[in-house]
Design a protein around this motif. Structure first.
Motif, mmCIF file in Angstrom:
data_model
loop_
_atom_site.group_PDB
_atom_site.id
_atom_site.type_symbol
_atom_site.label_atom_id
_atom_site.label_comp_id
_atom_site.label_asym_id
_atom_site.label_seq_id
_atom_site.Cartn_x
_atom_site.Cartn_y
_atom_site.Cartn_z
ATOM 1 N N ALA A 1 36.449 38.846 46.307
ATOM 2 C CA ALA A 1 37.096 40.149 46.554
ATOM 3 C C ALA A 1 38.582 40.019 46.880
ATOM 4 N N ARG A 2 38.994 38.904 47.472
ATOM 5 C CA ARG A 2 40.409 38.842 47.887
ATOM 6 C C ARG A 2 41.366 38.729 46.696
ATOM 7 N N ASP A 3 40.853 38.378 45.515
ATOM 8 C CA ASP A 3 41.707 38.346 44.312
ATOM 9 C C ASP A 3 41.684 39.672 43.556
ATOM 10 N N THR A 4 40.887 40.597 44.041
ATOM 11 C CA THR A 4 40.757 41.886 43.356
ATOM 12 C C THR A 4 42.008 42.725 43.590
ATOM 13 N N VAL A 5 42.442 43.442 42.552
ATOM 14 C CA VAL A 5 43.537 44.405 42.725
ATOM 15 C C VAL A 5 42.999 45.814 42.448
ATOM 16 N N TYR A 6 43.696 46.806 43.023
ATOM 17 C CA TYR A 6 43.202 48.188 43.001
ATOM 18 C C TYR A 6 44.249 49.130 42.432
ATOM 19 N N PHE A 7 43.750 50.208 41.845
ATOM 20 C CA PHE A 7 44.602 51.216 41.215
ATOM 21 C C PHE A 7 44.177 52.587 41.740
ATOM 22 N N TRP B 1 49.465 50.813 42.604
ATOM 23 C CA TRP B 1 48.993 50.446 41.262
ATOM 24 C C TRP B 1 49.000 48.932 41.163
ATOM 25 N N GLY B 2 47.818 48.346 41.226
ATOM 26 C CA GLY B 2 47.732 46.883 41.204
ATOM 27 C C GLY B 2 47.984 46.276 42.575
ATOM 28 N N ILE B 3 47.480 46.922 43.623
ATOM 29 C CA ILE B 3 47.707 46.443 44.995
ATOM 30 C C ILE B 3 46.465 45.700 45.501
ATOM 31 N N GLN B 4 46.660 44.900 46.540
ATOM 32 C CA GLN B 4 45.522 44.197 47.143
ATOM 33 C C GLN B 4 45.048 44.862 48.438
#
Length: 214
Positions: A37-43, A61-64
């Motif tokens: 999960a720590r390498d996941t990015v969010y939009f 956009w593309g944040i952790q």
């Protein structure tokens, strides 16, 4: 394909919800159950209820992080909004996770007032200040929450001789400067206050205690 679908499901954001304090409106979510999960990015996207097109939130956009500030995007406080979040990991994108409908005026939490204490021999003079919203007047000062709601100050006094837990309501109203009289010299008193909203029958948390000895 199945592996990808498993990954899609396992990174999908959970519990997408708005938190709001004095119209500071942030979207929060929890990561999916994937171990990486720590390498996941969010939009993050948002829209007004009833609109067909979603807007991208460029700063999210593309944040952790697991939080996104949508205060400026949700500034029409009577409008209902939605937020949604998707995740990406190793080139695989999850489906969107949707928040519940969020209407700032109905759902924001009002913070406690600020108190300043000035005391004389047998009385305490209090100066009360309502919390501020993040929105500004043309001249640049922040607009107080009393502009948006019919709010009352509630002031409580604790006589430390009697019982530290026993709060007595000594004032309810709109005055910003109040005087509490007929107090005993040599006794320690603590003052706390909160904001009360009659229309929605809701109260803020208590302010921090201000204690004084006459």
């Amino acid at each position: 394909v199945l592996e990808n679908r498993d990954l899609q499901d396992s990174i999908k954001p959970q519990k997408v919800e708005f938190h709001s304090l004095n119209f500071n409106n942030t979207l929060h979510w929890q990561p999916g159950r994937a171990r990486e999960a720590r390498d996941t990015v969010y939009f993050v996207q948002y829209k007004v209820y009833g609109q067909s097109t979603w807007q991208n939130k460029a700063d999210c956009w593309g944040i952790q992080n697991h939080v996104c500030d949508l205060t400026n995007e949700t500034s029409d406080i009577q409008e209902p909004y939605y937020g949604r979040v998707k995740a990406a990991l190793a080139g695989v994108y999850s489906n969107w996770s949707l928040s519940c409908r969020f209407t700032p005026w109905r759902e924001t939490v009002i913070g406690p007032p600020m108190i300043a204490v000035v005391h004389s021999s047998k009385s305490i003079i209090l100066k009360l200040q309502a919390p501020h919203s993040p929105y500004k007047r043309k001249r640049g000062s922040k607009i107080p929450m009393t502009n948006y709601y019919d709010l009352l100050y509630q002031v409580f006094i604790i006589n430390n001789l009697l019982d530290k837990q026993h709060k007595v309501l000594v004032y309810e109203g709109k005055h910003k400067v109040i005087k509490i009289e007929d107090l005993r010299p040599g006794v320690s008193y603590c003052i706390m206050a909160k904001m009360y909203m009659p229309m929605l029958d809701r109260s803020s948390a208590y302010s921090s205690r201000q204690c004084t000895m006459l």
